[in-house]
Design a protein around this motif. Structure first.
Motif, PDB file in Angstrom:
ATOM      1  N   ASP A 162       0.285 -15.545  -0.530  1.00  0.00           N
ATOM      2  CA  ASP A 162      -1.014 -15.763  -0.189  1.00  0.00           C
ATOM      3  C   ASP A 162      -2.215 -14.835  -0.581  1.00  0.00           C
ATOM      4  O   ASP A 162      -3.418 -14.934  -0.709  1.00  0.00           O
ATOM      5  N   ASN A 163      -1.636 -13.541  -1.027  1.00  0.00           N
ATOM      6  CA  ASN A 163      -2.428 -12.541  -1.588  1.00  0.00           C
ATOM      7  C   ASN A 163      -1.859 -12.002  -3.130  1.00  0.00           C
ATOM      8  O   ASN A 163      -1.185 -11.117  -3.144  1.00  0.00           O
ATOM      9  N   PRO A 164      -2.023 -12.636  -3.982  1.00  0.00           N
ATOM     10  CA  PRO A 164      -1.737 -12.613  -5.346  1.00  0.00           C
ATOM     11  C   PRO A 164      -1.825 -11.193  -5.918  1.00  0.00           C
ATOM     12  O   PRO A 164      -1.308 -10.774  -6.698  1.00  0.00           O
ATOM     13  N   ASP A 165      -2.901 -10.674  -5.455  1.00  0.00           N
ATOM     14  CA  ASP A 165      -3.446  -9.361  -5.996  1.00  0.00           C
ATOM     15  C   ASP A 165      -2.810  -8.234  -5.518  1.00  0.00           C
ATOM     16  O   ASP A 165      -3.172  -7.017  -5.911  1.00  0.00           O
ATOM     17  N   ILE A 166      -2.055  -8.124  -4.474  1.00  0.00           N
ATOM     18  CA  ILE A 166      -1.428  -7.393  -3.624  1.00  0.00           C
ATOM     19  C   ILE A 166       0.107  -7.515  -3.922  1.00  0.00           C
ATOM     20  O   ILE A 166       0.674  -8.357  -3.484  1.00  0.00           O
ATOM     21  N   THR A 167       0.831  -6.297  -4.342  1.00  0.00           N
ATOM     22  CA  THR A 167       2.045  -6.450  -4.791  1.00  0.00           C
ATOM     23  C   THR A 167       2.728  -5.368  -3.588  1.00  0.00           C
ATOM     24  O   THR A 167       2.389  -4.516  -3.307  1.00  0.00           O
ATOM     25  N   ILE A 168       3.876  -5.825  -2.901  1.00  0.00           N
ATOM     26  CA  ILE A 168       4.470  -5.058  -1.872  1.00  0.00           C
ATOM     27  C   ILE A 168       5.771  -4.708  -2.366  1.00  0.00           C
ATOM     28  O   ILE A 168       6.438  -5.557  -2.607  1.00  0.00           O
ATOM     29  N   LEU A 177       1.344  -1.743  -3.181  1.00  0.00           N
ATOM     30  CA  LEU A 177       1.598  -1.168  -1.967  1.00  0.00           C
ATOM     31  C   LEU A 177       3.317  -0.584  -1.924  1.00  0.00           C
ATOM     32  O   LEU A 177       3.947  -1.568  -1.855  1.00  0.00           O
ATOM     33  N   SER A 178       3.721   0.574  -1.752  1.00  0.00           N
ATOM     34  CA  SER A 178       4.956   0.878  -1.292  1.00  0.00           C
ATOM     35  C   SER A 178       5.316   0.706   0.320  1.00  0.00           C
ATOM     36  O   SER A 178       4.569   1.454   1.118  1.00  0.00           O
ATOM     37  N   PHE A 179       6.281   0.115   0.651  1.00  0.00           N
ATOM     38  CA  PHE A 179       6.453  -0.095   2.008  1.00  0.00           C
ATOM     39  C   PHE A 179       8.129   0.501   2.385  1.00  0.00           C
ATOM     40  O   PHE A 179       8.946   0.046   2.012  1.00  0.00           O
ATOM     41  N   LEU A 180       7.831   1.568   3.236  1.00  0.00           N
ATOM     42  CA  LEU A 180       9.153   2.310   3.541  1.00  0.00           C
ATOM     43  C   LEU A 180       9.785   1.638   4.985  1.00  0.00           C
ATOM     44  O   LEU A 180       9.239   1.664   5.900  1.00  0.00           O
ATOM     45  N   THR A 181      11.077   1.324   4.790  1.00  0.00           N
ATOM     46  CA  THR A 181      11.755   0.929   6.171  1.00  0.00           C
ATOM     47  C   THR A 181      13.133   1.549   6.186  1.00  0.00           C
ATOM     48  O   THR A 181      13.715   2.119   5.177  1.00  0.00           O
ATOM     49  N   ASP A 182      13.643   1.413   7.253  1.00  0.00           N
ATOM     50  CA  ASP A 182      14.981   1.957   7.389  1.00  0.00           C
ATOM     51  C   ASP A 182      15.821   0.758   6.845  1.00  0.00           C
ATOM     52  O   ASP A 182      15.653  -0.057   6.389  1.00  0.00           O
ATOM     53  N   ASN A 183      17.191   1.500   6.439  1.00  0.00           N
ATOM     54  CA  ASN A 183      18.282   0.485   5.614  1.00  0.00           C
ATOM     55  C   ASN A 183      18.924  -0.604   6.525  1.00  0.00           C
ATOM     56  O   ASN A 183      20.028  -1.076   5.895  1.00  0.00           O
ATOM     57  N   GLN A 199      -9.611  -2.207  14.783  1.00  0.00           N
ATOM     58  CA  GLN A 199      -9.220  -3.287  14.273  1.00  0.00           C
ATOM     59  C   GLN A 199      -9.175  -4.422  15.160  1.00  0.00           C
ATOM     60  O   GLN A 199      -8.792  -4.370  16.393  1.00  0.00           O
ATOM     61  N   ASP A 200      -9.744  -5.554  14.897  1.00  0.00           N
ATOM     62  CA  ASP A 200     -10.005  -6.742  15.869  1.00  0.00           C
ATOM     63  C   ASP A 200      -8.440  -7.117  16.371  1.00  0.00           C
ATOM     64  O   ASP A 200      -8.390  -7.555  17.648  1.00  0.00           O
ATOM     65  N   TYR A 201      -7.398  -7.030  15.476  1.00  0.00           N
ATOM     66  CA  TYR A 201      -6.117  -7.605  16.118  1.00  0.00           C
ATOM     67  C   TYR A 201      -5.381  -6.614  17.222  1.00  0.00           C
ATOM     68  O   TYR A 201      -4.603  -7.216  17.684  1.00  0.00           O
ATOM     69  N   VAL A 202      -6.038  -5.559  17.369  1.00  0.00           N
ATOM     70  CA  VAL A 202      -5.221  -4.704  18.463  1.00  0.00           C
ATOM     71  C   VAL A 202      -5.470  -5.328  19.665  1.00  0.00           C
ATOM     72  O   VAL A 202      -4.826  -5.337  20.541  1.00  0.00           O
ATOM     73  N   ASP A 203      -6.625  -6.120  20.033  1.00  0.00           N
ATOM     74  CA  ASP A 203      -6.823  -6.763  21.318  1.00  0.00           C
ATOM     75  C   ASP A 203      -5.694  -7.886  21.624  1.00  0.00           C
ATOM     76  O   ASP A 203      -5.366  -8.293  22.510  1.00  0.00           O
ATOM     77  N   LYS A 204      -4.945  -8.285  20.687  1.00  0.00           N
ATOM     78  CA  LYS A 204      -3.802  -9.171  20.650  1.00  0.00           C
ATOM     79  C   LYS A 204      -2.681  -8.570  21.413  1.00  0.00           C
ATOM     80  O   LYS A 204      -1.638  -9.229  21.858  1.00  0.00           O
ATOM     81  N   PHE A 205      -2.509  -7.149  21.204  1.00  0.00           N
ATOM     82  CA  PHE A 205      -1.133  -6.386  21.641  1.00  0.00           C
ATOM     83  C   PHE A 205      -1.120  -6.336  23.349  1.00  0.00           C
ATOM     84  O   PHE A 205      -2.062  -6.210  23.980  1.00  0.00           O
ATOM     85  N   ASP A 206       0.341  -6.440  23.582  1.00  0.00           N
ATOM     86  CA  ASP A 206       0.348  -6.285  25.052  1.00  0.00           C
ATOM     87  C   ASP A 206       0.005  -4.840  25.496  1.00  0.00           C
ATOM     88  O   ASP A 206       0.281  -3.944  24.602  1.00  0.00           O
ATOM     89  N   LYS A 257      -4.949  -5.343   5.468  1.00  0.00           N
ATOM     90  CA  LYS A 257      -4.797  -6.727   5.217  1.00  0.00           C
ATOM     91  C   LYS A 257      -3.339  -7.240   5.432  1.00  0.00           C
ATOM     92  O   LYS A 257      -3.132  -8.067   6.285  1.00  0.00           O
ATOM     93  N   PHE A 258      -2.289  -6.475   5.115  1.00  0.00           N
ATOM     94  CA  PHE A 258      -1.110  -6.662   5.346  1.00  0.00           C
ATOM     95  C   PHE A 258      -0.779  -6.652   6.941  1.00  0.00           C
ATOM     96  O   PHE A 258       0.003  -7.170   7.686  1.00  0.00           O
ATOM     97  N   LEU A 259      -1.036  -5.298   7.418  1.00  0.00           N
ATOM     98  CA  LEU A 259      -1.075  -5.095   8.960  1.00  0.00           C
ATOM     99  C   LEU A 259      -1.692  -6.208   9.777  1.00  0.00           C
ATOM    100  O   LEU A 259      -1.159  -6.610  10.873  1.00  0.00           O
ATOM    101  N   GLU A 260      -2.794  -6.774   9.463  1.00  0.00           N
ATOM    102  CA  GLU A 260      -3.417  -7.934  10.186  1.00  0.00           C
ATOM    103  C   GLU A 260      -2.463  -9.180  10.119  1.00  0.00           C
ATOM    104  O   GLU A 260      -2.287  -9.972  11.099  1.00  0.00           O
ATOM    105  N   PHE A 261      -1.972  -9.257   8.656  1.00  0.00           N
ATOM    106  CA  PHE A 261      -1.019 -10.676   8.685  1.00  0.00           C
ATOM    107  C   PHE A 261       0.215 -10.312   9.535  1.00  0.00           C
ATOM    108  O   PHE A 261       0.682 -11.366  10.271  1.00  0.00           O
ATOM    109  N   LEU A 262       0.564  -9.295   9.901  1.00  0.00           N
ATOM    110  CA  LEU A 262       1.658  -9.085  10.916  1.00  0.00           C
ATOM    111  C   LEU A 262       1.728  -9.569  12.361  1.00  0.00           C
ATOM    112  O   LEU A 262       2.492  -9.564  12.891  1.00  0.00           O
TER     113      LEU A 262
END
Length: 441
Positions: free
Chosen positions: A66-72, A42-48, A123-130, A338-343
């Motif tokens: 924890d996820n050796p089959d996924i490279t970021i 996965l390519s992950f674009l962020t500000d610099n 996604q289940d994790y949305v319930d965690k958000f303020d 899967k990465f977003l859930e980890f966040l």
């Protein structure tokens, strides 16, 4: 199409840090395999910004462990308008990275999220958000972002030592703020108020950070603004532009305000060269990167308005928010989810706290700030505890004109009057409002 910089893959080196190795040649655009069950890149674009990159790399490293089959692979883009253009161009051409970091609120709305971003509402994790965060990354049709960071405030950071030496009290009104600034000038401090127009986005804080005071005067102002029934050229919103003009006219700024940049501003307050700096409290990360010795010296107070009784913070939801474009599909989309859930996990939040200084409370259930946060952050907590906060306008209205930072630079430099600048901004927002199809425009 916007040219991309070479992508590089993060490789963990334990306590020794991170090394960068070139991604394997022969990968498809974005890299990795789309085969079910195979390795995915996965390519992950962020500000610099230094803090954003450090956080993104640390999170990617922990996730890959924890996820050796996924490279970021972390790729960077410029900040400000140039970075906005990169994001919008890649989205419009279908060439966006597999996941990307961008603003929440009105700037997200300008990306046409229903058409360009993956809906995360199921996604289940949305319930965690303020609830306020959900509002900042949602449309009527979906929820689109995951926070990578904490909430923050548009406020004034200040040098506590200078205040103590001069016997100054925290100002609760604009008049008190100006009085303090004039006393600081008389004491010989080079920059009673710091401005850093070399980074044009920083010029907006006198306007945007004043929004708590606008809502205190008119709680329905954001709705009226969205409906084209309220304007910046009128009070109470005009005050922010007037403040920009006043501090210039009274010569309360650093001499190099036109060329100084955001890191310079934070360091000026940390070292005592400057006394006060209206800025977002994500400056805590910059402070702890360049001036960690001043963690207990640099504090925060709200940008004051006309009434001490309504003095409070204008609050932003995390600007470091992570999205998935609709061009991400198949195994890549599964890996991105899967990465977003980890966040959204406490582990992720702890990594963020360790990597860069906290800038305010987290917006995810189960995530807590460490006890040793900088004074800039701990000074905010009483306002949150007492309910003396209001969301910034960009989280209550989808309208934000693209030229605000150029207009506020002109007003803050004495080139344009407050009234003319406000009128220019009222005109600037029309095109965006019409593009969004809002009634009344």
């Amino acid at each position: 199409m916007v040219p991309r910089t070479p992508r590089r893959t993060l490789v963990a080196l334990g306590a020794g840090g991170l090394a960068l190795s070139l991604a394997l040649a022969g990968c498809s655009a974005g890299g990795g395999s789309d085969d079910e069950g195979g390795p995915v890149t996965l390519s992950f674009l962020t500000d610099n910004t230094e803090a954003t990159v450090a956080t993104a790399e640390a999170l990617a490293d922990a996730f890959m462990k924890d996820n050796p089959d996924i490279t970021i692979e972390v790729e960077t883009r410029p900040q400000g308008a140039d970075g906005d253009n990169v994001v919008k161009t890649r989205l419009s051409t279908g060439e966006m990275n597999d996941i990307f970091q961008y603003n929440s609120g009105s700037l997200m709305q300008a990306l046409s999220p229903d058409q360009t971003l993956v809906n995360l509402a199921d996604q289940d994790y949305v319930d965690k958000f303020d609830e306020n965060f959900i509002k900042s990354v949602s449309t009527d049709n979906g929820v689109y972002g995951v926070p990578m960071g904490q909430s923050m405030a548009g406020a004034v950071i200040y040098n506590k030592d200078i205040y103590e030496q001069l016997g100054l009290e925290i100002p609760e009104t604009w008049d008190e703020f100006i009085s303090n600034s004039e006393a600081i000038k008389e004491a010989g401090v080079a920059a009673p108020i710091v401005q850093t127009y070399g980074d044009t986005w920083t010029s907006q804080l006198f306007v945007l950070g004043d929004f708590n005071n606008v809502l205190a005067d008119d709680p329905d102002w954001a709705q009226k603004y969205t409906e084209n029934k309220a304007k910046y050229v009128d009070e109470p919103a005009l005050a922010g532009f007037e403040h920009l003009q006043e501090v210039f006219d009274k010569k309360l700024l650093n001499e190099d305000f036109a060329s100084a940049k955001y890191p310079d501003g934070v360091s000026m307050v940390a070292t005592g060269e400057g006394a006060q700096y209206p800025i977002l409290t994500f400056a805590a990360s910059q402070l702890m990167t360049t001036n960690p010795e001043a963690a207990d010296v640099v504090g925060t107070f709200p940008l004051p308005g006309p009434d001490a009784g309504t003095n409070g913070l204008t609050v932003w939801m995390p600007t470091n928010t992570v999205y998935v474009p609709k061009s991400t599909e198949g195994a890549k989309l599964e890996a991105a989810q899967k990465f977003l859930e980890f966040l959204t996990t406490p582990e992720s939040c702890d990594i963020q706290s360790e990597t860069t200084a906290a800038q305010g409370p987290y917006v995810i259930d189960g995530c807590e700030l460490p006890e040793d946060v900088p004074a800039m952050v701990s000074d905010m907590q009483p306002y949150f505890d007492d309910g003396k906060t209001n969301l910034a306008l960009e989280f209550l209205s989808p309208i934000k004109g693209p030229a605000l930072e150029q207009i506020t630079v002109a007003v803050g430099s004495g080139i344009t009057s407050a009234e003319d600048g406000a009128a220019q901004y009222d005109e600037d927002v029309k095109k965006q409002a019409q593009q969004l199809g809002l009634e009344g425009w």
